[in-house]
Structure formats: C-alpha cells, structure tokens
Design a protein around this motif. Sequence first.
Motif, PDB file in Angstrom:
ATOM      1  N   TYR A  38      -1.098  -3.058  -1.665  1.00  0.00           N
ATOM      2  CA  TYR A  38      -2.508  -3.389  -1.878  1.00  0.00           C
ATOM      3  C   TYR A  38      -2.569  -4.764  -2.519  1.00  0.00           C
ATOM      4  O   TYR A  38      -1.949  -5.016  -3.544  1.00  0.00           O
ATOM      5  N   TYR A  39      -3.306  -5.653  -1.880  1.00  0.00           N
ATOM      6  CA  TYR A  39      -3.497  -7.013  -2.374  1.00  0.00           C
ATOM      7  C   TYR A  39      -4.939  -7.139  -2.856  1.00  0.00           C
ATOM      8  O   TYR A  39      -5.866  -7.019  -2.055  1.00  0.00           O
ATOM      9  N   PRO A  40      -5.136  -7.346  -4.160  1.00  0.00           N
ATOM     10  CA  PRO A  40      -6.485  -7.316  -4.718  1.00  0.00           C
ATOM     11  C   PRO A  40      -7.363  -8.476  -4.247  1.00  0.00           C
ATOM     12  O   PRO A  40      -6.874  -9.566  -3.974  1.00  0.00           O
ATOM     13  N   GLY A  41      -8.672  -8.186  -4.202  1.00  0.00           N
ATOM     14  CA  GLY A  41      -9.644  -9.191  -3.806  1.00  0.00           C
ATOM     15  C   GLY A  41     -10.121 -10.047  -4.962  1.00  0.00           C
ATOM     16  O   GLY A  41     -10.595 -11.156  -4.757  1.00  0.00           O
ATOM     17  N   ASP A  42     -10.006  -9.529  -6.182  1.00  0.00           N
ATOM     18  CA  ASP A  42     -10.371 -10.320  -7.359  1.00  0.00           C
ATOM     19  C   ASP A  42      -9.630  -9.776  -8.578  1.00  0.00           C
ATOM     20  O   ASP A  42      -8.866  -8.816  -8.475  1.00  0.00           O
ATOM     21  N   CYS A  43      -9.890 -10.369  -9.728  1.00  0.00           N
ATOM     22  CA  CYS A  43      -9.102 -10.079 -10.930  1.00  0.00           C
ATOM     23  C   CYS A  43      -9.386  -8.725 -11.575  1.00  0.00           C
ATOM     24  O   CYS A  43      -8.677  -8.340 -12.503  1.00  0.00           O
ATOM     25  N   ARG A  44     -10.358  -7.973 -11.094  1.00  0.00           N
ATOM     26  CA  ARG A  44     -10.589  -6.621 -11.626  1.00  0.00           C
ATOM     27  C   ARG A  44      -9.523  -5.654 -11.128  1.00  0.00           C
ATOM     28  O   ARG A  44      -9.322  -4.586 -11.688  1.00  0.00           O
ATOM     29  N   PHE A  45      -8.851  -6.014 -10.072  1.00  0.00           N
ATOM     30  CA  PHE A  45      -7.902  -5.146  -9.393  1.00  0.00           C
ATOM     31  C   PHE A  45      -6.467  -5.584  -9.657  1.00  0.00           C
ATOM     32  O   PHE A  45      -6.212  -6.735  -9.999  1.00  0.00           O
ATOM     33  N   ILE A  46      -5.523  -4.650  -9.489  1.00  0.00           N
ATOM     34  CA  ILE A  46      -4.110  -4.966  -9.669  1.00  0.00           C
ATOM     35  C   ILE A  46      -3.394  -4.889  -8.321  1.00  0.00           C
ATOM     36  O   ILE A  46      -3.731  -4.064  -7.487  1.00  0.00           O
ATOM     37  N   PRO A  47      -2.402  -5.758  -8.127  1.00  0.00           N
ATOM     38  CA  PRO A  47      -1.605  -5.668  -6.902  1.00  0.00           C
ATOM     39  C   PRO A  47      -0.645  -4.487  -6.996  1.00  0.00           C
ATOM     40  O   PRO A  47      -0.123  -4.184  -8.069  1.00  0.00           O
ATOM     41  N   ILE A  48      -0.441  -3.844  -5.876  1.00  0.00           N
ATOM     42  CA  ILE A  48       0.435  -2.668  -5.824  1.00  0.00           C
ATOM     43  C   ILE A  48       1.343  -2.810  -4.613  1.00  0.00           C
ATOM     44  O   ILE A  48       0.894  -3.191  -3.533  1.00  0.00           O
ATOM     45  N   ARG A  49       2.622  -2.502  -4.821  1.00  0.00           N
ATOM     46  CA  ARG A  49       3.582  -2.490  -3.711  1.00  0.00           C
ATOM     47  C   ARG A  49       3.949  -1.053  -3.380  1.00  0.00           C
ATOM     48  O   ARG A  49       4.052  -0.203  -4.266  1.00  0.00           O
ATOM     49  N   GLN A  50       4.141  -0.805  -2.108  1.00  0.00           N
ATOM     50  CA  GLN A  50       4.517   0.535  -1.653  1.00  0.00           C
ATOM     51  C   GLN A  50       5.715   1.033  -2.447  1.00  0.00           C
ATOM     52  O   GLN A  50       6.680   0.298  -2.668  1.00  0.00           O
ATOM     53  N   GLY A  51       5.641   2.277  -2.904  1.00  0.00           N
ATOM     54  CA  GLY A  51       6.728   2.897  -3.657  1.00  0.00           C
ATOM     55  C   GLY A  51       6.584   2.793  -5.158  1.00  0.00           C
ATOM     56  O   GLY A  51       7.246   3.534  -5.890  1.00  0.00           O
ATOM     57  N   GLN A  52       5.745   1.898  -5.660  1.00  0.00           N
ATOM     58  CA  GLN A  52       5.584   1.759  -7.106  1.00  0.00           C
ATOM     59  C   GLN A  52       4.884   2.975  -7.693  1.00  0.00           C
ATOM     60  O   GLN A  52       4.072   3.624  -7.030  1.00  0.00           O
ATOM     61  N   LEU A  53       5.206   3.259  -8.960  1.00  0.00           N
ATOM     62  CA  LEU A  53       4.527   4.321  -9.697  1.00  0.00           C
ATOM     63  C   LEU A  53       3.362   3.715 -10.470  1.00  0.00           C
ATOM     64  O   LEU A  53       3.490   2.624 -11.017  1.00  0.00           O
ATOM     65  N   ILE A  54       2.244   4.435 -10.495  1.00  0.00           N
ATOM     66  CA  ILE A  54       1.057   3.993 -11.198  1.00  0.00           C
ATOM     67  C   ILE A  54       0.624   5.103 -12.143  1.00  0.00           C
ATOM     68  O   ILE A  54       0.493   6.257 -11.737  1.00  0.00           O
ATOM     69  N   TYR A  55       0.444   4.749 -13.416  1.00  0.00           N
ATOM     70  CA  TYR A  55      -0.127   5.683 -14.380  1.00  0.00           C
ATOM     71  C   TYR A  55      -1.641   5.529 -14.293  1.00  0.00           C
ATOM     72  O   TYR A  55      -2.169   4.448 -14.539  1.00  0.00           O
ATOM     73  N   VAL A  56      -2.340   6.594 -13.938  1.00  0.00           N
ATOM     74  CA  VAL A  56      -3.790   6.565 -13.747  1.00  0.00           C
ATOM     75  C   VAL A  56      -4.463   7.020 -15.040  1.00  0.00           C
ATOM     76  O   VAL A  56      -4.174   8.103 -15.548  1.00  0.00           O
ATOM     77  N   TYR A  57      -5.363   6.177 -15.563  1.00  0.00           N
ATOM     78  CA  TYR A  57      -6.073   6.462 -16.811  1.00  0.00           C
ATOM     79  C   TYR A  57      -7.534   6.829 -16.607  1.00  0.00           C
ATOM     80  O   TYR A  57      -8.134   7.456 -17.476  1.00  0.00           O
ATOM     81  N   ALA A  58      -8.127   6.412 -15.478  1.00  0.00           N
ATOM     82  CA  ALA A  58      -9.542   6.690 -15.246  1.00  0.00           C
ATOM     83  C   ALA A  58      -9.830   6.740 -13.754  1.00  0.00           C
ATOM     84  O   ALA A  58      -9.173   6.061 -12.957  1.00  0.00           O
ATOM     85  N   MET A  59     -10.814   7.548 -13.410  1.00  0.00           N
ATOM     86  CA  MET A  59     -11.318   7.634 -12.042  1.00  0.00           C
ATOM     87  C   MET A  59     -12.789   7.257 -12.091  1.00  0.00           C
ATOM     88  O   MET A  59     -13.577   7.924 -12.779  1.00  0.00           O
ATOM     89  N   LEU A  60     -13.165   6.192 -11.414  1.00  0.00           N
ATOM     90  CA  LEU A  60     -14.551   5.758 -11.432  1.00  0.00           C
ATOM     91  C   LEU A  60     -15.413   6.773 -10.698  1.00  0.00           C
ATOM     92  O   LEU A  60     -15.031   7.275  -9.646  1.00  0.00           O
ATOM     93  N   ARG A  61     -16.578   7.089 -11.256  1.00  0.00           N
ATOM     94  CA  ARG A  61     -17.420   8.173 -10.748  1.00  0.00           C
ATOM     95  C   ARG A  61     -18.259   7.790  -9.534  1.00  0.00           C
ATOM     96  O   ARG A  61     -18.495   8.594  -8.671  1.00  0.00           O
ATOM     97  N   ASP A  62     -18.781   6.606  -9.500  1.00  0.00           N
ATOM     98  CA  ASP A  62     -19.657   6.200  -8.405  1.00  0.00           C
ATOM     99  C   ASP A  62     -18.855   5.939  -7.141  1.00  0.00           C
ATOM    100  O   ASP A  62     -17.648   5.755  -7.166  1.00  0.00           O
ATOM    101  N   ARG A  63     -19.533   5.949  -6.041  1.00  0.00           N
ATOM    102  CA  ARG A  63     -18.925   5.650  -4.737  1.00  0.00           C
ATOM    103  C   ARG A  63     -17.824   6.639  -4.371  1.00  0.00           C
ATOM    104  O   ARG A  63     -16.823   6.271  -3.770  1.00  0.00           O
TER     105      ARG A  63
END
Length: 115
Positions: A38-63
Amino acid sequence: MLPTSEAGRQMPKLSEKKLCADSECSNAILIARAVQDYYPGDCRFIPIRQGQLIYVYAMLRDRGNLFWAGSVQDSYYGQQEARIGHFPSSVVEETHPLMPASTEVETTNWDFYCN
C-alpha cells in the motif's frame, strides 16, 4: 503539482469516531499481516509492504470501517521508524486478536495532523 511537504499541516478528518480497546486508544486491538503493498496518498497514511505485521490501535467508524490506524512492525527491529498512521483495512488480514474494540472515541484534529 503536488506540494513537496505536507509536514505540519492539518489534513481533513477521515472520520468523526473510532473504535479502540480503551479510551486513550493506547492498547492494540489486533495484529494484522499485509496481504499487498500500500502506497499512501498523503501523510495521514502509512506505507505498507506485503508480509509486514501491523499493530492495529483504532478502527475508524465512518465509511464502513474502511480505514484503520496502526503501526507497521518491520521484519527486523529498528529497520523502520515506528509511526502510527492510517491504512485501508482491505490491504491486511487479521492474524491475532488482542483486545476487543469496544470503546467508541471521538477523533480529534490531532488524529489527522501531519508532522
């Protein structure tokens, strides 16, 4: 032409509320593994490479919970600076639940501030 830097800018909110494990969103809800890059569109987002582990802290409610907030953990400690940012939930698969996302918290402007 895109701006060369978005640092120090208030970006539009992605959501008014988020689900977390606690009122401070300081405990991880789950660990997920990236199923694609995943290649982010702006600075609110983080880049992610396939296979990486992500610790999830929040799930946005809208959308329809399309975006989550978390921190990427690289395959080697210290290889990538830890940074919490948003990413589409569709680029990861849940691997280890840690705590229930049972606390609804209002987002603030700081949730979407680029530094």
